[in-house]
Design an enzyme around this catalytic site. Structure first.
Site, short mmCIF file in Angstrom:
data_model
loop_
_atom_site.label_atom_id
_atom_site.label_comp_id
_atom_site.label_asym_id
_atom_site.label_seq_id
_atom_site.Cartn_x
_atom_site.Cartn_y
_atom_site.Cartn_z
CG ASN A 42 -0.24 0.14 2.52
OD1 ASN A 42 0.99 -0.01 2.59
ND2 ASN A 42 -0.98 0.43 3.58
CD GLU A 44 1.08 1.56 6.08
OE1 GLU A 44 1.74 0.73 6.75
OE2 GLU A 44 -0.12 1.81 6.29
NE ARG A 105 11.87 26.46 -3.98
CZ ARG A 105 11.65 25.96 -5.19
NH1 ARG A 105 11.72 26.77 -6.25
NH2 ARG A 105 11.36 24.69 -5.36
CG HIS A 139 15.40 29.63 -0.33
ND1 HIS A 139 15.92 29.87 -1.59
CD2 HIS A 139 14.34 30.48 -0.20
CE1 HIS A 139 15.21 30.79 -2.20
NE2 HIS A 139 14.25 31.18 -1.38
CE LYS A 200 13.43 37.25 -8.74
NZ LYS A 200 13.48 35.79 -8.65
NE ARG A 202 9.22 35.04 -8.10
CZ ARG A 202 9.89 34.04 -8.65
NH1 ARG A 202 9.29 33.23 -9.50
NH2 ARG A 202 11.17 33.85 -8.38
CG ASP A 228 19.68 31.83 -7.15
OD1 ASP A 228 19.57 32.00 -5.91
OD2 ASP A 228 18.77 32.12 -7.96
CB THR A 236 15.44 33.52 -11.61
OG1 THR A 236 14.15 33.61 -11.01
CG2 THR A 236 16.31 34.63 -11.05
#
Length: 326
Positions: A42, A44, A105, A139, A200, A202, A228, A236
């Protein structure tokens, strides 16, 4: 008779990025334990260590990543189950090693009625029995405060800086947005290079649509490296690279710790003006995503040094010197 306690390190890994775990084990000179991970019909998950971990320092490696036949959530649950198994087997200390920390994030509420899932993940590890977290390039630094125990925030900067130092003397380190300026500045200081920023915007409500608007800094006629923490859909990075080329950059490289490469990322990078994308092996790179433009560097040595320092109760921060993370 005087009893002298013996310290023992037990290293074990989930299935999300076994090649990295094997590299770490080789660097430490210890065998990788067998967790006997399996799934019931199943779905698990089940775990049972092959050997006793009573009184040991257990380090459980798992990067939070989707792999063939498994989701990021499966990887996370797998690590939580291994932590619980170690706790119930009387391990002395349990450290979770997350080269890539899932849900990182989601570290704040950007809008109303949203969760802070990075905190939820930290709570789950605490409840399961983890006493320490070791991760690479979170992050945001504030995630360290989400966990009640110590957090060793490692950085891939040494391996990325070593690569970038071969790109020439007239180098410009570029932040792809305002949020990464502090990180880019650290790289620029290490490389003794100039710093530039791509502005930038968004669109509100559009999580994957990015528009690069302008460049702050002198990039005309120079080699630029975009820095980054991760490359996800590559929107980006590709938009920023276009702006740099329009402002006269002779060549554009991209460097990031985590190569997530979701959705259209590989196609975008293939068709971009970026000469080379350099990432580390915190996340596995499946064969279908391996293109000539992508180069993968190893962080196994950095993680192994941190694990050794934690086990020997010595300083982790001294490993990185000036490249220490906040």
């Amino acid at each position: 008779m005087e009893l002298v306690p013996k310290k023992r390190l037990f290293l074990v890994s989930g299935r999300a990025n076994l090649p990295l775990a094997e590299e770490i084990a080789a660097a430490l000179g210890v065998p990788l334990g067998e967790p006997n991970l399996a799934a019931f019909a199943n779905g698990e998950l089940h775990c049972r260590f092959d050997e006793s971990v009573r009184g040991t320092d257990v380090f459980i490696i798992q990067t939070h990543s989707a792999t063939e036949g498994a989701t990021l959530n499966d990887a996370l649950m797998e690590q939580l189950i291994m932590v619980d198994a170690a706790k119930r087997a009387s391990a002395k200390r349990i450290s979770v090693v997350c080269p890539y920390y899932g849900y990182s994030r989601q570290d704040r509420k950007a809008e109303g009625r949203e969760p802070i899932t990075a905190k939820l993940v930290a709570d789950m590890f605490s409840t399961a029995g983890a006493t320490r977290v070791i991760s690479v390039d979170l992050h945001s630094g504030q995630i360290q405060g989400f966990f009640d125990g110590p957090v060793d925030h490692l950085t891939a900067m040494p391996v990325l800086v070593e690569y970038m130092s071969s790109l020439g003397d007239d180098l410009v380190v570029v932040s792809p947005d305002a949020g990464r300026v502090k990180v880019a500045e650290r790289y620029a200081n290490q490389l003794r290079a100039d710093l530039a920023i791509v502005h930038k915007r968004r669109a509100k409500g559009a999580k994957h649509e990015v528009e690069a608007r302008d460049v702050v800094g002198e990039v005309d006629g120079r080699v630029c490296v975009l820095i980054d923490d991760m490359i996800d859909t590559a929107g980006t990075i590709c938009a920023a690279a276009e702006q740099l080329k329009e402002h006269g950059a002779t060549e554009v490289y991209a460097a990031a710790t985590h190569g997530v490469f979701s959705g259209p990322a590989i196609d975008r990078l293939k068709n971009s003006v970026i000469s080379k994308v350099v990432v580390t092996n915190t996340l596995p790179l499946p064969p279908e995503k391996q293109i000539d433009k992508i180069e993968v560097l190893s962080v196994a040595g950095i993680i192994a040094e941190a694990i050794d320092a934690v086990f020997e109760d010595t300083s982790v921060s001294e490993i990185f010197g000036g490249a220490n993370q906040s």
